[in-house]
Design a protein around this motif. Sequence first.
Motif, short mmCIF file in Angstrom:
data_model
loop_
_atom_site.label_atom_id
_atom_site.label_comp_id
_atom_site.label_asym_id
_atom_site.label_seq_id
_atom_site.Cartn_x
_atom_site.Cartn_y
_atom_site.Cartn_z
N ARG A 80 0.77 -1.24 -0.06
CA ARG A 80 -0.01 -0.04 0.06
C ARG A 80 0.83 1.31 -0.11
N LEU A 81 0.67 2.30 -0.63
CA LEU A 81 1.23 3.53 -0.75
C LEU A 81 1.47 4.13 0.55
N ASP A 82 0.34 4.13 1.57
CA ASP A 82 0.46 4.89 2.76
C ASP A 82 1.32 4.07 3.53
N LYS A 83 1.75 2.73 3.63
CA LYS A 83 2.55 1.87 4.31
C LYS A 83 3.92 2.22 3.70
N LEU A 84 4.17 2.32 2.41
CA LEU A 84 5.43 2.51 1.68
C LEU A 84 5.90 4.05 2.42
N VAL A 85 4.84 4.99 2.23
CA VAL A 85 5.32 6.28 2.69
C VAL A 85 5.79 6.29 4.32
N ALA A 88 1.14 9.01 7.66
CA ALA A 88 1.42 8.89 6.07
C ALA A 88 0.03 8.87 5.39
N GLN A 89 -0.87 8.58 5.94
CA GLN A 89 -2.32 8.47 5.06
C GLN A 89 -2.84 9.96 4.94
N ASP A 90 -2.61 10.75 6.09
CA ASP A 90 -2.97 12.07 5.71
C ASP A 90 -1.90 12.82 4.73
N ALA A 91 -0.79 12.36 4.69
CA ALA A 91 0.29 13.05 3.91
C ALA A 91 -0.12 12.76 2.50
N VAL A 92 -0.89 11.46 2.11
CA VAL A 92 -1.06 11.08 0.82
C VAL A 92 -2.62 11.99 0.48
N ARG A 93 -3.35 11.91 1.48
CA ARG A 93 -4.74 12.61 1.22
C ARG A 93 -4.75 13.67 1.03
N ASN A 94 -3.82 14.54 1.61
CA ASN A 94 -3.47 16.01 1.47
C ASN A 94 -2.89 16.35 0.37
N ASP A 154 -3.05 10.87 -4.32
CA ASP A 154 -3.73 11.05 -3.09
C ASP A 154 -4.78 9.93 -2.83
N GLU A 155 -4.27 8.72 -3.26
CA GLU A 155 -4.96 7.36 -2.73
C GLU A 155 -4.22 6.60 -1.93
N PRO A 156 -4.29 6.52 -0.45
CA PRO A 156 -3.21 6.06 0.39
C PRO A 156 -3.59 4.28 0.12
#
Length: 301
Positions: free
Chosen positions: A4-9, A20-26, A37-39
């Motif tokens: 998942r992108l948020d896990k990689l971030v 990480a999820q917030d960073a992606v969504r924002n 912007d898709e975690p």
Amino acid sequence: MPIRLDKLVSERFGLSRRAAQDAVRNGRIDLEGERCDEPGREVETDTPIAFFPNRPKARIVAGRLRVLHEDQHVLIVDKPAGVLTLPTPDRERDTLIERAGRYLTIRHGNPKPFVGVVHRLDKDTSGALALARTHEAVRAFQALFKAHDIERQYLAVVEGLPARASGTIDLPLITDRGDLRRGVGRRPGEGRAAITHYRVIEQFGPVASLVACWLETGRTHQIRIHMAEIGHPVVGDAVYRPRNRPRCKAQFQRQALHAQTLGFRHPLTGQDIMVEATVPHDMDALIVDLRNRYGIRGAGG
């Protein structure tokens, strides 16, 4: 192997999973040079990504919707108290299904996204709720719930102190107990099977208790009916609290019930999903007030 992108971030930049999820969504993460912007997007572990912590938010998502998990099949959100899952015959406009549709339109550019309901929470119950994004997902998740292959934990503040620190309530439920309200079946073979497991977490003097509840079945109003039936109605429940019961010193403007966790093996991807919805401010304030006024002790204490 995809991740998942948020896990990689989170791993790449030393962020918590939520940060990480917030960073992606924002809109603060670029994936291969393009803003993403898709975690929940699946990417390879060596995919080039960049983090811009000072980049302004790309946009504010309309609808006041907090997303706990999202993939191409399911959207799990933190439902606020006071919001209907679906409109009634009165055709309310601000419902959870409407907010989810707006969210998906803004995020993915689909003017008419599909949003399917696979389970519900009462209007005044807050917490984790799953919505399907495809017809296939509706069928898959409905089967999952029907088979009870879902882990659901609720937190409730109930009146009084249960005699046992933990227990199981196995009482069938009926749709009309005689006053057009749901209730417990009294005759052999009456009603649908309903099983609730509970454990006392904290006790607030003789006034109230904080309990965790797990559903083995998922009937409408199950926890509220079961807790009232054993003599400990949910604080603030005006429907199932016996009318002749003495007034409780713990007061709340709604039923103090929150769907805290939701976990399952994803029926379409095989991924293990576990989300947690933070206790909302009003219920947290109730718990803090009870601790301050009546003290606190553990269930064994």
